[in-house]
Enzyme design. Structure first.
Site, PDB file in Angstrom:
ATOM      1  N   GLU A   1       3.992  10.990 -12.057  1.00  0.00           N
ATOM      2  CA  GLU A   1       5.007  10.615 -12.106  1.00  0.00           C
ATOM      3  C   GLU A   1       5.950  10.232 -13.904  1.00  0.00           C
ATOM      4  OE1 GLU A   1       2.759   9.718 -10.206  1.00  0.00           O
ATOM      5  OE2 GLU A   1       3.784  10.065  -8.912  1.00  0.00           O
TER       6      GLU A   1
ATOM      7  N   HIS B   1       3.444  -0.155  -1.473  1.00  0.00           N
ATOM      8  CA  HIS B   1       4.781   0.891  -0.472  1.00  0.00           C
ATOM      9  C   HIS B   1       6.355   0.624  -0.169  1.00  0.00           C
ATOM     10  CE1 HIS B   1       1.002   3.960  -1.359  1.00  0.00           C
ATOM     11  NE2 HIS B   1       2.307   4.579  -0.354  1.00  0.00           N
TER      12      HIS B   1
END
Lengths: 347, 332
Positions: free
Chosen positions: A57, A126
């Site tokens: 990322e 999440h």
């Protein structure tokens, strides 16, 4: 069309319109197409411009910055905001600073989609909406659309703008339907949208909380309390004029924040509006935010975690000093941890 | 004996090394005046790699770098007065004073930016290479790094993507053995060569002596040719040594993190007199040419410092502008 289709439509319009647009992210061209938002784009626009990426990322954010400096208009997608935390160095030290630290010659037109998870056991890592972290950084734009039309319009404005934009996209909104203009529909970054008009209370919301607030505001309207419901759409820059002019009229402010309470965007709004509108206030401003606790995975522990319509209606009642009927709002045809009965996991 | 490298190229490298050192010695000499009020990392002693790269790159090639970037900026053709003015925090600086020594940019010559976070421009360089590939433009991107960059995660992330996409990237790694005061042996496993690590990630890697700039040129030229012809990302490790302190104008051997003896060994391998001597022996160094070059450089540096000193500071209003584009800026 649905919110997910509107995102896909915006990407397709951008890719069609400008060969400089590239779209990438983990799973972007995979069979599920990031909840349908990138489906078929690689087939349509080629693997040069729509592609998968390493699970890297931070680098892939820097790659987007470099690509933008090289004349492209990249759109990077993270299937969860939580994954993008690995890229804070590139976002904060490079993307947000480039224009300023190199003397203002040009910025980085990079759009970073971050999908916000919720429910179905998404759990501590999440499901975070950390909009406040990004909104804290000078140089970043943060948008958080609630409707398909705004999702499309803000995404196109982000892609064709000149600044780095964090595009916060709630997973539970992907299935939401709404009228969405065709073609190159743009919504300006930094402008709120008033969803309901009323003189008693100003309710400020964003993302999925705008939909919860709509339910609550319509419910209390039947009981004689009329609210201005302001859907922020942009978290930074923030449409202070819209909030201020409303509060000068209503004298009462309720801010809904899909992030944690401490250090959150709602706290900033309450502080600034209190300072600027002190003489107009008829009640202490209030806010509803996520608890200062991570979200549990167990459905038993998330029951009261999120701000829902009934909480909003209750808070509106507190502001006007009148107990309102709210309990009927808590009756839902589906469990609390899914957006609807058609959602059966797994993510 | 004649060296295989063209003598014109050799003199170009020599002149660049002399120029870079003279600029940095001028900075060091004047740093005590307290007018250059920013952290400043000098490359004195390790000019070889930068000068060799400068001779390899063409105008269509791009470069990015890190905190110790004066040499890279100058070797790529960056504007000298704008660099000095930047270090002085002046409005005429290459970043209008917002960046200082660690944020140099001159896009007109393809120097796309140096930043202050170790490894920070590595993915940016790879992204620039992606833009060349997507837009089907010629050229490559040179990413200047040091030995410590191979300790950052972003290097592996970026190199992996560059290898997957076979992007035209040339990593130039100046291994000067130290990250601030921390020697290589406390940071990386003994016996593990940087170039071996790079090769394992999928880069075509080579290594050589950065203080022998003509040898370095040979490695860099082959690597650049491979990158340009679509062979994918390249990595060239060049051994070298900074003479002065990590940050600032002084020598710091007294601190004890490295030995005077080690410094003297490297000083004896100074790339400038070494190349000068070789060219003399080859009959390729005209004393008049050298004297003229040195005089030109002296005059250029004097003018650059005079320009910086005479330049105005940025208008105070600029402290809170240039954060967003014009379409966003009117919003608070």
């Amino acid at each position: 069309m649905t919110y997910a289709e509107a995102v896909r439509d915006a990407l397709a319009v951008a890719l069609e319109q400008d060969p400089a647009v590239i779209v990438y992210g983990l799973g972007a061209p995979d069979p599920k197409g990031v909840f349908g938002t990138t489906l078929g784009l690689q087939e349509q626009f080629g693997a040069d411009r729509v592609f998968d990426m390493p699970t890297a990322e931070n680098a892939m954010t820097g790659v987007g910055i470099g690509a933008a400096l090289g004349g492209l208009r990249p759109v990077l997608t993270h299937q969860r905001l939580d994954f993008a935390l690995l890229s804070l160095d590139q976002i904060i030290n490079n993307a947000a600073k480039w224009r300023f630290m190199f003397g203002g010659r040009r910025g980085v037109p990079l759009t970073i989609r971050m999908i916000l998870g919720r429910g179905w056991g998404q759990g501590p890592t999440h499901s975070q909406n950390l909009q406040a972290i990004f909104a804290h950084i000078p140089g970043l734009c943060v948008v958080s659309p609630a409707t398909p039309a705004d999702a499309k319009g803000l995404l196109l404005s982000a892609i064709f703008g000149q600044d780095p934009v964090i595009f916060l996209e709630h997973r539970w909104l992907h299935g939401a339907r709404g009228e969405t203009p065709a073609g190159d529909h743009r919504v300006p970054i930094g402008r709120a949208h008033r969803l309901r008009q009323g003189g008693d209370v100003t309710v400020v919301a964003s993302s999925i909380l705008s939909l919860e607030a709509l339910q609550a505001v319509d419910h209390v309207a039947l009981q004689g309390v009329a609210c201005d419901l302001i859907d922020l759409r942009s978290i930074r820059p923030l449409d202070w004029d819209a909030i201020e002019s409303s509060v000068r009229k209503t004298g009462r402010l309720l801010v809904l924040d899909p992030g944690h309470e401490t250090g959150g965007v709602a706290g900033e709004i309450v502080a600034r509006i209190t300072t600027r509108c002190w003489g107009h206030l008829r009640a202490p401003p209030s806010r509803l935010a996520m608890p200062d606790a991570p979200e549990s995975t167990s459905p038993a522990l998330t029951l009261g975690y999120h701000v829902r319509a009934e909480h909003i209606a209750e808070a509106i009642g507190d502001l006007v000093g009148a107990p309102l009927e709210v309990s009927s709002l808590s009756a839902r045809p589906h469990p609390h941890d899914v957006p609807g009965n058609d959602f059966q996991g797994p993510f | 004996m004649v060296h295989p490298l063209d003598s014109g190229v050799s003199r170009h490298i020599l002149r660049d090394m002399i120029r870079i050192r003279a600029v940095e010695e001028a900075i060091a000499d004047r740093y005590g005046e307290q007018k250059m009020r920013c952290p400043t990392h000098l490359s004195i002693g390790q000019e070889g790699p930068a000068a060799a790269v400068g001779a390899v790159l063409g105008p269509e090639d791009l470069a990015v770098s890190g905190h110790r970037a004066h040499a890279h900026y100058l070797a790529k053709g960056g504007d000298l007065p704008a660099m000095i003015a930047e270090i002085y925090g002046k409005a005429t600086g290459c970043s209008r004073g917002n960046g200082g020594s660690m944020h140099l940019v001159d896009e007109a010559v393809g120097f796309m930016g140096s930043t202050a976070i170790v490894g920070g421009t590595v993915p940016v360089g790879v992204g620039l290479a992606l833009s060349l590939a997507v837009r089907r433009k010629p050229g490559l991107v040179c990413i200047f790094i040091g030995d410590a960059v191979l300790e950052t995660g972003v290097f592996y992330e970026s190199a992996g993507f560059a290898a997957v996409r076979k992007l035209p990237v040339l990593f130039v790694c100046e291994n000067n053995l130290y990250s601030v005061y921390s020697p290589l042996e406390v940071r990386q496993p003994a016996g593990r060569a940087l170039s071996d690590v790079a090769a394992a990630v999928g880069l075509q890697a080579s290594s050589g002596d950065g203080n022998d700039p003509r040898a370095a040129y040979g490695l860099l030229k082959s690597a650049a040719d491979r990158a340009r012809s679509g062979d994918g990302p390249q990595f060239v490790e060049l051994a070298t040594y900074r003479w002065r302190e990590h940050c600032g104008p002084l020598f710091d051997n007294d601190l004890g993190y490295r030995s005077e003896a080690e410094y003297l060994v490297w000083k004896a391998r100074d790339p400038i007199p070494r190349l000068m001597q070789e060219l003399r022996e080859e009959g390729a160094l005209d004393p008049a040419w050298l004297a003229a070059a040195e005089a030109e450089i002296r005059a250029e540096i004097e003018a650059a410092f005079a320009f910086a000193e005479a330049s105005p500071f940025p208008d105070p209003v600029l402290a809170s502008t240039d954060i967003y584009s014009r379409e966003i800026a009117p919003f608070p």
